[in-house]
Design a protein around this motif. Structure first.
Motif, PDB file in Angstrom:
ATOM      1  N   LEU A 147     -54.964 -37.729  -6.070  1.00 41.40           N
ATOM      2  CA  LEU A 147     -55.350 -36.716  -7.054  1.00 41.40           C
ATOM      3  C   LEU A 147     -54.126 -36.211  -7.817  1.00 41.40           C
ATOM      4  N   GLN A 148     -53.033 -36.001  -7.091  1.00 41.09           N
ATOM      5  CA  GLN A 148     -51.811 -35.525  -7.756  1.00 41.09           C
ATOM      6  C   GLN A 148     -51.237 -36.597  -8.678  1.00 41.09           C
ATOM      7  N   HIS A 149     -51.271 -37.852  -8.229  1.00 41.66           N
ATOM      8  CA  HIS A 149     -50.776 -38.942  -9.077  1.00 41.66           C
ATOM      9  C   HIS A 149     -51.597 -39.045 -10.364  1.00 41.66           C
ATOM     10  N   ARG A 150     -52.900 -38.851 -10.265  1.00 40.01           N
ATOM     11  CA  ARG A 150     -53.740 -38.908 -11.471  1.00 40.01           C
ATOM     12  C   ARG A 150     -53.304 -37.853 -12.478  1.00 40.01           C
ATOM     13  N   ILE A 151     -53.018 -36.654 -11.986  1.00 42.90           N
ATOM     14  CA  ILE A 151     -52.546 -35.585 -12.878  1.00 42.90           C
ATOM     15  C   ILE A 151     -51.192 -35.959 -13.471  1.00 42.90           C
ATOM     16  N   ASN A 152     -50.317 -36.471 -12.606  1.00 44.47           N
ATOM     17  CA  ASN A 152     -48.974 -36.834 -13.072  1.00 44.47           C
ATOM     18  C   ASN A 152     -49.018 -37.951 -14.106  1.00 44.47           C
ATOM     19  N   ILE A 153     -49.919 -38.929 -13.892  1.00 44.67           N
ATOM     20  CA  ILE A 153     -50.030 -40.048 -14.840  1.00 44.67           C
ATOM     21  C   ILE A 153     -50.462 -39.541 -16.218  1.00 44.67           C
ATOM     22  N   GLN A 154     -51.417 -38.633 -16.231  1.00 48.98           N
ATOM     23  CA  GLN A 154     -51.842 -38.072 -17.521  1.00 48.98           C
ATOM     24  C   GLN A 154     -50.680 -37.348 -18.205  1.00 48.98           C
TER      25      GLN A 154
END
Length: 318
Positions: free
Chosen positions: A101-108
């Motif tokens: 979930l954190q990686h998804r935010i970071n990728i955006q």
């Protein structure tokens, strides 16, 4: 005296006569064709010992069970009711899911940053080095999320499906043998019995089938979703999952009807009042005490199911 002598001679003559020999009647035996494929009995009484059943196509069903456990619970977030919380029975999986979930935010964020730096470069306000750095940050986040997703998938979870899972649902993971995989598919309904509630049955649905077979155990992981509106079912609980799979119509015979000789399978079919014939058959899977026949029989053939080993001896000369 003379009369006495005559009577004595008569008795001696009678005693010396040869006794008649008893007549020995030969026992009738079945006639066997040269290749052993046809057995003809001398009368219909003798053939009665070989009870038959009619071969008919009917619906078959595979029933088997597998152990499982509640690997995760899906509940609503108190802080944000539109979001779902996934509570795993293994802390390591919770860390993986949170990291995803954190990686998804970071990728955006990194994608937005890369677009901004590229725009600045186009207007002469950023260097090529800054663009490369932004690209590297994005690539690092994308690589990290792949690693965490792989860990979850090995445990039987798909990250995307977890994010879309219905609240108040438990996720049961179980493993089935590789040889049962052909009858399993996504969406199949199954029945679960939990150790904590031995007298209750719960309905579930397969919503994920793993993409790999364990090299050691030759097992495949399944994930099953079960409604849990009252919250009684908890992460870590053990269950037995029962699968009942209809496989359409097929012709089956009793396994007692089958004999195997030199790797080939045969049954015996009564074709007349005093005649039994041997038939080569092609067999499928066994279902309890029945075996699927894929070829060699036609509907309503009278297949012998009792004293088959006697027929084997007559047919093959054993």
């Amino acid at each position: 005296m003379k009369l006495y002598s005559i009577l004595l001679l008569a008795l001696l003559a009678t005693a010396c006569k040869e006794k008649p020999k008893p007549v020995v009647q030969s026992i009738p035996r079945p006639e066997i064709s040269a290749d052993g494929s046809k057995i003809t009995f001398p009368d219909s009484v003798m053939i009665r010992a070989f009870t038959t059943q009619a071969a008919r196509a009917s619906a078959i069903r595979t029933d088997f069970s597998a152990p499982g456990h509640v690997a995760a619970m899906v509940v609503r977030s108190v802080e944000n009711p539109s979001e779902r919380l996934v509570l795993f029975d293994e802390p390591g999986l919770s860390n993986n899911y949170t990291a995803i979930l954190q990686h998804r935010i970071n990728i955006q964020m990194e994608r937005g940053n890369l677009e901004r730096v590229r725009d600045l470069q186009a207007h002469g306000a950023a260097s090529g080095k800054e663009v490369i750095e932004a690209q590297t940050q994005l690539a690092n986040e994308e690589a990290a999320i792949i690693s965490d997703e792989a860990t979850l998938k090995l445990a039987g979870f798909d990250p995307k499906e977890l994010r879309q899972a219905a609240p108040n649902t438990i996720l049961v993971v179980c493993e089935i043998p590789e040889n049962q995989f052909g009858s399993i598919r996504k969406g199949l309904v199954c029945t679960l019995n939990f150790t904590a509630f031995p007298n209750e049955k719960f309905m579930g649905r397969i919503d994920n089938v793993n993409d790999y077979v364990d090299n050691t155990t030759r097992q495949i992981k399944l994930r099953i979703s079960v409604a849990n509106p009252d919250g009684r079912l908890k992460a870590g609980m053990f269950a037995t999952v029962q699968f009942g799979i209809a496989e359409g119509n097929a012709m089956t015979v009793s396994r007692d009807a089958i004999v195997t000789v030199q790797g080939s399978d045969y049954v015996f079919v009564q074709t007349g009042h005093k005649t039994i014939e041997r038939r080569a058959v092609q067999l499928g899977q066994q279902r309890d005490d029945r075996v699927v026949v894929q070829g060699g029989l036609t509907d309503n053939d009278q297949v012998v199911v009792e004293n088959v080993m006697q027929l084997k001896g007559l047919s093959f000369g054993y």
